[in-house]
Design an enzyme around this catalytic site. Sequence first.
Site, PDB file in Angstrom:
ATOM      1  N   ASN A  23       0.841  -1.195   0.000  1.00 50.56           N
ATOM      2  CA  ASN A  23       0.000   0.000   0.000  1.00 50.56           C
ATOM      3  C   ASN A  23       0.882   1.252   0.000  1.00 50.56           C
ATOM      4  O   ASN A  23       0.629   2.202  -0.739  1.00 50.56           O
ATOM      5  CB  ASN A  23      -0.912  -0.029   1.229  1.00 50.56           C
ATOM      6  CG  ASN A  23      -2.049   0.937   1.156  1.00 50.56           C
ATOM      7  OD1 ASN A  23      -2.865   0.858   0.254  1.00 50.56           O
ATOM      8  ND2 ASN A  23      -2.112   1.839   2.113  1.00 50.56           N
TER       9      ASN A  23
ATOM     10  N   VAL B 167      -5.492   4.635  -7.684  1.00 44.64           N
ATOM     11  CA  VAL B 167      -5.541   3.377  -6.941  1.00 44.64           C
ATOM     12  C   VAL B 167      -5.677   3.824  -5.483  1.00 44.64           C
ATOM     13  O   VAL B 167      -4.696   4.199  -4.857  1.00 44.64           O
ATOM     14  CB  VAL B 167      -4.280   2.523  -7.173  1.00 44.64           C
ATOM     15  CG1 VAL B 167      -4.318   1.264  -6.331  1.00 44.64           C
ATOM     16  CG2 VAL B 167      -4.136   2.176  -8.660  1.00 44.64           C
ATOM     17  N   PRO B 168      -6.899   3.839  -4.958  1.00 42.95           N
ATOM     18  CA  PRO B 168      -7.218   4.604  -3.748  1.00 42.95           C
ATOM     19  C   PRO B 168      -6.701   4.038  -2.422  1.00 42.95           C
ATOM     20  O   PRO B 168      -7.464   3.610  -1.555  1.00 42.95           O
ATOM     21  CB  PRO B 168      -8.745   4.649  -3.769  1.00 42.95           C
ATOM     22  CG  PRO B 168      -9.126   3.388  -4.458  1.00 42.95           C
ATOM     23  CD  PRO B 168      -8.069   3.178  -5.509  1.00 42.95           C
ATOM     24  N   CYS B 169      -5.406   4.099  -2.234  1.00 43.95           N
ATOM     25  CA  CYS B 169      -4.808   3.638  -0.977  1.00 43.95           C
ATOM     26  C   CYS B 169      -5.202   4.518   0.200  1.00 43.95           C
ATOM     27  O   CYS B 169      -5.091   4.102   1.352  1.00 43.95           O
ATOM     28  CB  CYS B 169      -3.299   3.528  -1.110  1.00 43.95           C
ATOM     29  SG  CYS B 169      -2.488   5.052  -1.617  1.00 43.95           S
ATOM     30  N   HIS B 170      -5.699   5.726  -0.080  1.00 50.65           N
ATOM     31  CA  HIS B 170      -6.136   6.609   1.006  1.00 50.65           C
ATOM     32  C   HIS B 170      -7.375   6.058   1.710  1.00 50.65           C
ATOM     33  O   HIS B 170      -7.697   6.474   2.816  1.00 50.65           O
ATOM     34  CB  HIS B 170      -6.408   8.035   0.479  1.00 50.65           C
ATOM     35  CG  HIS B 170      -7.488   8.111  -0.539  1.00 50.65           C
ATOM     36  ND1 HIS B 170      -7.253   7.846  -1.887  1.00 50.65           N
ATOM     37  CD2 HIS B 170      -8.806   8.415  -0.433  1.00 50.65           C
ATOM     38  CE1 HIS B 170      -8.387   7.990  -2.548  1.00 50.65           C
ATOM     39  NE2 HIS B 170      -9.343   8.335  -1.690  1.00 50.65           N
TER      40      HIS B 170
END
Length: 165
Positions: A117, A126-129
Amino acid sequence: MQIYFSYFDCPIGKIRLRAWNEGLIALDHVNQQGTTSAEWIENPRHPILLKATTQLAEYFAGSRKSFTTALSPEGTPFQLKVWDALSQIPYGEIVNYSTIAERINNPKAVRAVGAANGRNPLSIFVPCHRVTGKNGTLTGYAGGLSNKQILLELESRYAPMNHLL
């Protein structure tokens, strides 16, 4: 392969986008930009970069919930698997690292999921948040925790009602 780049001003600062003809390869936050390679070509009109910046503008305006920009990240097979799982997290939802580990059928790989991540080169796309610690605390984000908070608040403001229940 030739790398193209452009910059985009947004609520989390001036980000740099990098792409080659196959797709977007990186979104660099302000604190990640460092130097620009002399071999890279600045071209905000490159079709991939133009599409990415248009979609980011829509995202920050609250009218875009998912992205269709072609992505071309480089990583290990494990990282790519984690990044694919991150891409499946719906807009406005938050999960923890354990959930991602379970989704990739490797429930004991929580730390490795966290490491992958953290190496995600395409944050926001790529929504790692959308990944937090098990107790819901905000944990590491390449763009800084304050920017992670901004993104989560933005999505909670515009999330479809069914994701808020």
